[in-house]
Motif scaffolding. Sequence first.
Motif, PDB file in Angstrom:
ATOM      1  N   HIS A  58     -27.924 -28.808  38.624  1.00 47.02           N
ATOM      2  CA  HIS A  58     -26.533 -28.217  38.706  1.00 47.02           C
ATOM      3  C   HIS A  58     -25.703 -28.195  39.837  1.00 47.02           C
ATOM      4  N   ARG A  87     -21.942 -27.805  38.556  1.00 47.24           N
ATOM      5  CA  ARG A  87     -21.615 -28.852  37.453  1.00 47.24           C
ATOM      6  C   ARG A  87     -22.245 -28.011  36.299  1.00 47.24           C
ATOM      7  N   TRP A  90     -24.725 -22.652  34.511  1.00 45.32           N
ATOM      8  CA  TRP A  90     -25.832 -22.186  34.959  1.00 45.32           C
ATOM      9  C   TRP A  90     -25.825 -20.762  35.501  1.00 45.32           C
ATOM     10  N   GLU A  97     -18.793 -25.207  36.717  1.00 45.46           N
ATOM     11  CA  GLU A  97     -18.142 -26.646  36.950  1.00 45.46           C
ATOM     12  C   GLU A  97     -16.951 -26.467  37.882  1.00 45.46           C
TER      13      GLU A  97
END
Length: 135
Positions: A58, A87, A90, A97
Amino acid sequence: MRETNERLMETFFEGVNSHDPDLLVSVLAEDCEINDEGAPYPYDRAGLHEMHSAFYEHFPDTRFEILHRIVEENGACYVYRATGTGRGEWPEGNDIEGATMDLVEVLVARVADGAIVGLDFHMDTEILKRQVWGD
């Protein structure tokens, strides 16, 4: 002992920066006590491996730049800058993101019998939450 302690810590950070959770945990005692204020959930040695695996997924560009080291007979204190771009989600359900993490952290390690037996991660969790989760 200081040379051994520095080697253990440098190996730990090599594991972090090469995104190799196996290398990262290789220097930890089986019963290593871990305290991490900024982690999304509590964990032990196996959990640190699992958490870092997810962390690299992530934050694929994550980097821990060592800013300062203090190495003593029974352990070490490392100050580092953690950076990366989020990303996906999480932990699950938390959209990260494009979130940019950039903060200074302190890691205090206790060493005994040639292994790291304790890790205490310290950071400004409010900055981390704002940067990553927007809270």
